[in-house]
Design a protein around this motif. Structure first.
Motif, PDB file in Angstrom:
ATOM      1  N   LYS A   1       0.812  -1.213   0.000  1.00 35.74           N
ATOM      2  CA  LYS A   1       0.000   0.000   0.000  1.00 35.74           C
ATOM      3  C   LYS A   1       0.847   1.266   0.000  1.00 35.74           C
ATOM      4  O   LYS A   1       0.314   2.368  -0.136  1.00 35.74           O
ATOM      5  CB  LYS A   1      -0.923   0.003   1.223  1.00 35.74           C
ATOM      6  CG  LYS A   1      -2.045  -1.022   1.149  1.00 35.74           C
ATOM      7  CD  LYS A   1      -2.776  -1.137   2.476  1.00 35.74           C
ATOM      8  CE  LYS A   1      -3.472   0.146   2.871  1.00 35.74           C
ATOM      9  NZ  LYS A   1      -4.591   0.476   1.962  1.00 35.74           N
TER      10      LYS A   1
ATOM     11  N   SER B   1      -7.614  -3.546  12.156  1.00 39.33           N
ATOM     12  CA  SER B   1      -8.769  -3.723  11.279  1.00 39.33           C
ATOM     13  C   SER B   1      -8.935  -5.135  10.741  1.00 39.33           C
ATOM     14  O   SER B   1      -9.994  -5.457  10.189  1.00 39.33           O
ATOM     15  CB  SER B   1      -8.678  -2.744  10.100  1.00 39.33           C
ATOM     16  OG  SER B   1      -7.583  -3.069   9.256  1.00 39.33           O
TER      17      SER B   1
ATOM     18  N   GLU C   1     -13.036  -0.711   9.629  1.00 40.45           N
ATOM     19  CA  GLU C   1     -13.003  -0.380   8.212  1.00 40.45           C
ATOM     20  C   GLU C   1     -11.777  -1.040   7.584  1.00 40.45           C
ATOM     21  O   GLU C   1     -10.654  -0.631   7.828  1.00 40.45           O
ATOM     22  CB  GLU C   1     -12.949   1.135   8.021  1.00 40.45           C
ATOM     23  CG  GLU C   1     -14.200   1.868   8.494  1.00 40.45           C
ATOM     24  CD  GLU C   1     -14.144   3.343   8.174  1.00 40.45           C
ATOM     25  OE1 GLU C   1     -13.176   3.764   7.500  1.00 40.45           O
ATOM     26  OE2 GLU C   1     -15.057   4.075   8.591  1.00 40.45           O
TER      27      GLU C   1
ATOM     28  N   ASP D   1     -10.385  -2.146   3.889  1.00 38.97           N
ATOM     29  CA  ASP D   1     -10.573  -2.032   2.445  1.00 38.97           C
ATOM     30  C   ASP D   1      -9.913  -3.243   1.761  1.00 38.97           C
ATOM     31  O   ASP D   1      -8.796  -3.155   1.256  1.00 38.97           O
ATOM     32  CB  ASP D   1      -9.960  -0.719   1.946  1.00 38.97           C
ATOM     33  CG  ASP D   1     -10.149  -0.527   0.458  1.00 38.97           C
ATOM     34  OD1 ASP D   1     -10.934  -1.279  -0.159  1.00 38.97           O
ATOM     35  OD2 ASP D   1      -9.486   0.372  -0.107  1.00 38.97           O
TER      36      ASP D   1
ATOM     37  N   ASP E   1     -10.693  -4.701  -1.021  1.00 38.99           N
ATOM     38  CA  ASP E   1     -10.491  -4.495  -2.455  1.00 38.99           C
ATOM     39  C   ASP E   1      -9.239  -3.665  -2.709  1.00 38.99           C
ATOM     40  O   ASP E   1      -8.460  -3.953  -3.633  1.00 38.99           O
ATOM     41  CB  ASP E   1     -11.716  -3.791  -3.055  1.00 38.99           C
ATOM     42  CG  ASP E   1     -12.972  -4.647  -2.963  1.00 38.99           C
ATOM     43  OD1 ASP E   1     -13.075  -5.620  -3.722  1.00 38.99           O
ATOM     44  OD2 ASP E   1     -13.823  -4.343  -2.117  1.00 38.99           O
ATOM     45  N   GLY E   2      -9.030  -2.636  -1.888  1.00 36.89           N
ATOM     46  CA  GLY E   2      -7.825  -1.819  -2.031  1.00 36.89           C
ATOM     47  C   GLY E   2      -6.567  -2.601  -1.722  1.00 36.89           C
ATOM     48  O   GLY E   2      -5.538  -2.441  -2.396  1.00 36.89           O
TER      49      GLY E   2
END
Length: 243
Positions: free
Chosen positions: A43, A59, A128, A130, A132-133
């Motif tokens: 990321k 998360s 939260e 993500d 998909d990210g």
């Protein structure tokens, strides 16, 4: 649940135990901190971005299945390093070697050769995450990814995929390895049965009740200060064979 699955394979890998003196040994499977670090690197998170690393750690649930255990290899390292200097950091290896008063560092290091794992990540309650990210970052990572040490590049694409399943175990059962992944696993145990393992966060929903519990110091506290806290991990054995 939506669960992100990906493959982690490298010709040589090392997932460090707690280092004591000159001995730098490896766990038999990736640590939670190693997987979170891999995701963070993909990321593009800098080590100094403590808030983002803490948010990532808080998360996600984590599980890892050993598809091919690999073989242990030990080597002996000698390396030169500068003495610590207050207020001085070194940007490159060349800068590290410029001082005249270098120390020689000796270490014995363990590697796993041709080990292959399937990793599962999914969101914690009210968090939260993500997925998909993360999957897209694993396909096109910002920083170069490696298996524990910078001298251990990945041997196959991570092949991330998001599936829907009632439990992380059933999600792992649906994983469709690539042809290259099948070849790696087949070569690792040559068609013979072997005892595999599935490890997971002890507090994960749907975790097998018959699991043995291990304590590992691999929950991320601070990336910049290399600080980690204890975590309970469940482990179950599963008989696996190549078909």
């Amino acid at each position: 649940m939506r669960i992100l699955l990906f493959t982690l394979y490298a010709p040589m890998a090392s997932f460090g135990e707690i280092a004591v003196g000159e001995r730098r040994m490896s766990w038999a499977r990736p640590s939670r901190s190693a997987i979170m670090g891999l995701v963070a690197a993909a990321k593009g998170l800098d080590r100094s971005d403590e808030a983002s690393h803490r948010a990532l750690e808080a998360s996600l649930f984590y599980a890892v299945r050993t598809d091919a255990p690999g073989r242990s290899m030990i080597d002996y390292h000698t390396a030169q390093a500068p003495k610590a200097r207050k207020g001085r950091t070194f940007a490159t290896r060349q800068e590290e070697l410029e001082p005249d008063d270098l120390n020689t560092v000796l270490s014995t290091r363990e590697w796993l050769t041709d080990a292959c794992f399937t990793v599962a990540l999914w969101a914690r309650p009210n968090a939260e995450a993500d997925l998909d990210g993360i999957a897209e970052a694993l396909r096109h990572p910002h920083f170069t990814l490696y298996a524990g040490r910078k001298s251990a590049p990945l041997g196959l694409p991570l092949n991330p995929a998001i599936v829907e399943a009632d439990t992380f175990e059933s999600a792992l059962d649906t994983h469709q390895p690539s042809e290259e992944e099948r070849a790696v696993v087949a070569a690792a145990h040559s068609g013979s049965a072997w005892e595999g393992e599935l490890a997971f966060d002890h507090d994960a929903p749907g975790a097998p009740e018959e699991a043995r519990i291990e304590r590992r110091r691999d929950a991320v506290v601070s990336r910049s200060r290399w600080q980690f806290s204890d975590r309970l991990e469940g482990v179950v054995s599963n008989q696996a064979s190549d078909s």
